[in-house]
Design a protein around this motif. Structure first.
Motif, PDB file in Angstrom:
ATOM      1  N   LEU A 208       0.815  -1.223   0.000  1.00 46.13           N
ATOM      2  CA  LEU A 208       0.000   0.000   0.000  1.00 46.13           C
ATOM      3  C   LEU A 208       0.845   1.268   0.000  1.00 46.13           C
ATOM      4  N   LEU A 209       2.014   1.242   0.651  1.00 48.59           N
ATOM      5  CA  LEU A 209       2.850   2.442   0.671  1.00 48.59           C
ATOM      6  C   LEU A 209       3.330   2.788  -0.737  1.00 48.59           C
ATOM      7  N   SER A 210       3.836   1.801  -1.458  1.00 44.86           N
ATOM      8  CA  SER A 210       4.263   2.043  -2.842  1.00 44.86           C
ATOM      9  C   SER A 210       3.082   2.439  -3.715  1.00 44.86           C
ATOM     10  N   TYR A 211       1.948   1.826  -3.465  1.00 45.78           N
ATOM     11  CA  TYR A 211       0.744   2.148  -4.230  1.00 45.78           C
ATOM     12  C   TYR A 211       0.326   3.597  -3.997  1.00 45.78           C
ATOM     13  N   MET A 212       0.392   4.065  -2.732  1.00 41.58           N
ATOM     14  CA  MET A 212       0.045   5.450  -2.422  1.00 41.58           C
ATOM     15  C   MET A 212       1.051   6.418  -3.044  1.00 41.58           C
ATOM     16  N   LEU A 213       2.339   6.085  -2.988  1.00 41.96           N
ATOM     17  CA  LEU A 213       3.351   6.939  -3.613  1.00 41.96           C
ATOM     18  C   LEU A 213       3.082   7.089  -5.105  1.00 41.96           C
ATOM     19  N   PHE A 214       2.749   5.980  -5.748  1.00 42.35           N
ATOM     20  CA  PHE A 214       2.486   5.999  -7.186  1.00 42.35           C
ATOM     21  C   PHE A 214       1.280   6.878  -7.505  1.00 42.35           C
ATOM     22  N   LEU A 215       0.211   6.749  -6.717  1.00 40.68           N
ATOM     23  CA  LEU A 215      -1.001   7.529  -6.971  1.00 40.68           C
ATOM     24  C   LEU A 215      -0.773   9.017  -6.757  1.00 40.68           C
ATOM     25  N   PRO A 219      -1.167  11.532 -12.361  1.00 42.16           N
ATOM     26  CA  PRO A 219      -2.460  12.233 -12.459  1.00 42.16           C
ATOM     27  C   PRO A 219      -3.644  11.310 -12.690  1.00 42.16           C
ATOM     28  N   PHE A 220      -3.470   9.992 -12.469  1.00 40.70           N
ATOM     29  CA  PHE A 220      -4.565   9.065 -12.754  1.00 40.70           C
ATOM     30  C   PHE A 220      -5.774   9.326 -11.861  1.00 40.70           C
ATOM     31  N   LEU A 221      -5.528   9.660 -10.598  1.00 42.95           N
ATOM     32  CA  LEU A 221      -6.609   9.972  -9.674  1.00 42.95           C
ATOM     33  C   LEU A 221      -6.304  11.305  -8.995  1.00 42.95           C
ATOM     34  N   PRO A 222      -7.260  12.216  -8.915  1.00 42.41           N
ATOM     35  CA  PRO A 222      -7.018  13.495  -8.220  1.00 42.41           C
ATOM     36  C   PRO A 222      -6.824  13.269  -6.723  1.00 42.41           C
ATOM     37  N   ASN A 223      -6.053  14.159  -6.106  1.00 48.24           N
ATOM     38  CA  ASN A 223      -5.739  13.993  -4.684  1.00 48.24           C
ATOM     39  C   ASN A 223      -6.980  14.039  -3.809  1.00 48.24           C
ATOM     40  N   TRP A 224      -7.931  14.914  -4.136  1.00 44.92           N
ATOM     41  CA  TRP A 224      -9.133  15.006  -3.309  1.00 44.92           C
ATOM     42  C   TRP A 224      -9.915  13.698  -3.337  1.00 44.92           C
ATOM     43  N   PHE A 225      -9.901  13.016  -4.478  1.00 47.44           N
ATOM     44  CA  PHE A 225     -10.598  11.738  -4.604  1.00 47.44           C
ATOM     45  C   PHE A 225      -9.930  10.681  -3.724  1.00 47.44           C
ATOM     46  N   ILE A 226      -8.585  10.657  -3.750  1.00 49.14           N
ATOM     47  CA  ILE A 226      -7.845   9.698  -2.929  1.00 49.14           C
ATOM     48  C   ILE A 226      -8.120   9.944  -1.449  1.00 49.14           C
ATOM     49  N   ASN A 227      -8.118  11.222  -1.042  1.00 51.37           N
ATOM     50  CA  ASN A 227      -8.337  11.557   0.366  1.00 51.37           C
ATOM     51  C   ASN A 227      -9.710  11.102   0.852  1.00 51.37           C
ATOM     52  N   LEU A 228     -10.724  11.267   0.028  1.00 55.44           N
ATOM     53  CA  LEU A 228     -12.086  10.937   0.435  1.00 55.44           C
ATOM     54  C   LEU A 228     -12.359   9.437   0.432  1.00 55.44           C
ATOM     55  N   VAL A 229     -11.797   8.737  -0.534  1.00 56.04           N
ATOM     56  CA  VAL A 229     -12.155   7.337  -0.726  1.00 56.04           C
ATOM     57  C   VAL A 229     -11.275   6.388   0.084  1.00 56.04           C
ATOM     58  N   ALA A 230     -10.043   6.803   0.411  1.00 61.34           N
ATOM     59  CA  ALA A 230      -9.091   5.904   1.063  1.00 61.34           C
ATOM     60  C   ALA A 230      -9.644   5.224   2.315  1.00 61.34           C
ATOM     61  N   PRO A 231     -10.249   5.947   3.274  1.00 68.40           N
ATOM     62  CA  PRO A 231     -10.765   5.241   4.456  1.00 68.40           C
ATOM     63  C   PRO A 231     -11.964   4.359   4.161  1.00 68.40           C
ATOM     64  N   VAL A 232     -12.710   4.696   3.120  1.00 72.11           N
ATOM     65  CA  VAL A 232     -13.903   3.913   2.780  1.00 72.11           C
ATOM     66  C   VAL A 232     -13.520   2.533   2.256  1.00 72.11           C
ATOM     67  N   ILE A 233     -12.409   2.468   1.519  1.00 70.75           N
ATOM     68  CA  ILE A 233     -12.005   1.202   0.907  1.00 70.75           C
ATOM     69  C   ILE A 233     -10.974   0.461   1.747  1.00 70.75           C
ATOM     70  N   GLY A 234     -10.692   0.963   2.951  1.00 67.32           N
ATOM     71  CA  GLY A 234      -9.871   0.213   3.885  1.00 67.32           C
ATOM     72  C   GLY A 234      -8.387   0.478   3.846  1.00 67.32           C
ATOM     73  N   VAL A 235      -7.943   1.639   3.343  1.00 70.40           N
ATOM     74  CA  VAL A 235      -6.520   1.976   3.364  1.00 70.40           C
ATOM     75  C   VAL A 235      -6.160   2.424   4.782  1.00 70.40           C
ATOM     76  N   PRO A 236      -5.188   1.795   5.450  1.00 70.73           N
ATOM     77  CA  PRO A 236      -4.807   2.217   6.808  1.00 70.73           C
ATOM     78  C   PRO A 236      -4.231   3.625   6.818  1.00 70.73           C
ATOM     79  N   LEU A 237      -4.286   4.272   7.980  1.00 65.96           N
ATOM     80  CA  LEU A 237      -3.850   5.662   8.091  1.00 65.96           C
ATOM     81  C   LEU A 237      -2.345   5.823   7.904  1.00 65.96           C
ATOM     82  N   TYR A 238      -1.551   4.891   8.443  1.00 64.98           N
ATOM     83  CA  TYR A 238      -0.090   5.056   8.398  1.00 64.98           C
ATOM     84  C   TYR A 238       0.442   5.101   6.963  1.00 64.98           C
ATOM     85  N   PRO A 239       0.182   4.095   6.103  1.00 66.24           N
ATOM     86  CA  PRO A 239       0.681   4.210   4.723  1.00 66.24           C
ATOM     87  C   PRO A 239       0.057   5.361   3.965  1.00 66.24           C
ATOM     88  N   PHE A 240      -1.167   5.732   4.315  1.00 63.25           N
ATOM     89  CA  PHE A 240      -1.816   6.863   3.655  1.00 63.25           C
ATOM     90  C   PHE A 240      -1.076   8.160   3.966  1.00 63.25           C
TER      91      PHE A 240
END
Length: 302
Positions: A208-215, A219-240
């Motif tokens: 997940l850490l490498s995945y977050m760095l890549f995102l 420009p594949f996903l806007p930052n605001w989209f990542i911020n809103l959706v990450a907790p909904v889909i189960g991304v832990p806070l630390y790698p985020f």
């Protein structure tokens, strides 16, 4: 055959024919009692009561919207307070003290802040930090222009640290806010999409850490989209949070460098040349190198 036996046989035959006729008529017209029972059993009757679970979900979604609105207006009040406590400006300058939404707003705001930052360095920097975090927390556009403005006002190390810190803290607050109220809203309004996003994260659960760095670097996903959706889909806070702090550095590097020539810029797209895009692509590939090697050696071992 005896007369009694003949009579009994005729009565039995007539009774069977009558029962068959009733069954046939019921199949054609449908028995009201049977049809009503079938509708009630299937939950499609005209007077079927709403399910308690659905009512609870509606109430939960309304509560989430109320909490979100309360937090937003409280934060907005804090922004107004900071504006009121800012050093006294000239009348001609007050119109430019606002959130920049285009490059011209950034230029005018840069002129005003550059004039006051030497005497009121703490107030100016605190104002930029607070506005930046506010925009990131509530997924409001404009943080790119603040990154460019930071490059104009401060030295490169100070500007890069400021932008990475504000981006990570604002994104983390947006993550927590979405975890508080967004999870219920997304699952209520977009249940199928939420399930699809969760499946995507499960495939990258070990990286997940490498995945977050890549995102963050692409420009594949806007930052605001990542911020809103990450907790909904189960991304832990630390790698985020860590992935955000490190991942926004390359794009911020480009924006800060562009801020050194703020007055020459005509639009925000001037900050991104083919060379800078190639640099972001190189950093994105580097972020995936650990994942590639990990899977390569795992395949070799297996």
């Amino acid at each position: 055959m005896a007369p009694d036996a003949i009579g009994t046989a005729l009565y039995s035959e007539n009774n069977n024919q009558h029962e068959k006729l009733q069954q046939h008529t019921g199949m054609m017209n449908g028995s009201p009692k049977t049809e009503k029972s079938r509708l009630v059993a299937n939950g499609s009757g005209p007077h079927t009561a709403p399910k308690p679970q659905q009512a609870d979900e509606d109430r939960s979604a309304r509560q989430s919207l109320i909490i979100l609105a309360a937090i937003f207006f409280t934060s907005l009040f804090a922004m107004v307070y900071v504006y009121a406590m800012f050093p006294e400006l000239e009348e001609s300058e007050k119109q430019y003290l606002k959130v920049p939404f285009d490059i011209e707003d950034a230029k005018q705001l840069g002129r005003v802040l550059d004039r006051y930052k030497d005497l009121y360095n703490v107030e100016v920097m605190f104002g930029i930090i607070l506005v930046y975090i506010f925009l990131q927390t509530f997924a409001i556009p404009g943080s790119l222009f603040l990154s460019i403005l930071s490059g104009f006002l401060y030295s490169f190390p100070v500007a890069l640290t400021l932008v990475c810190f504000c981006s990570a803290l604002g994104a983390t607050l947006c993550y927590l806010l979405s975890q508080l109220v967004g999870r219920r809203l997304v699952k209520y309004y977009f249940p199928e999409r939420a399930h699809h996003w969760a499946a995507q994260v499960d495939r990258h659960r070990d990286d997940l850490l490498s995945y977050m760095l890549f995102l963050r670097m692409t420009p594949f996903l806007p930052n605001w989209f990542i911020n809103l959706v990450a907790p909904v889909i189960g991304v832990p806070l630390y790698p985020f949070a860590l992935g955000t702090f490190l991942g926004v550095a390359p794009p911020s590097f480009i924006a800060i460098q562009a801020g050194k020539t703020l007055y020459k810029m005509t639009s925000s797209s001037d900050a991104f040349s083919w060379g800078s895009i190639a640099m972001l692509g190189a950093f994105s590939v580097i972020a995936l190198v650990p994942v590639i090697f990990k899977r390569y050696f795992k395949a070799k071992i297996d």
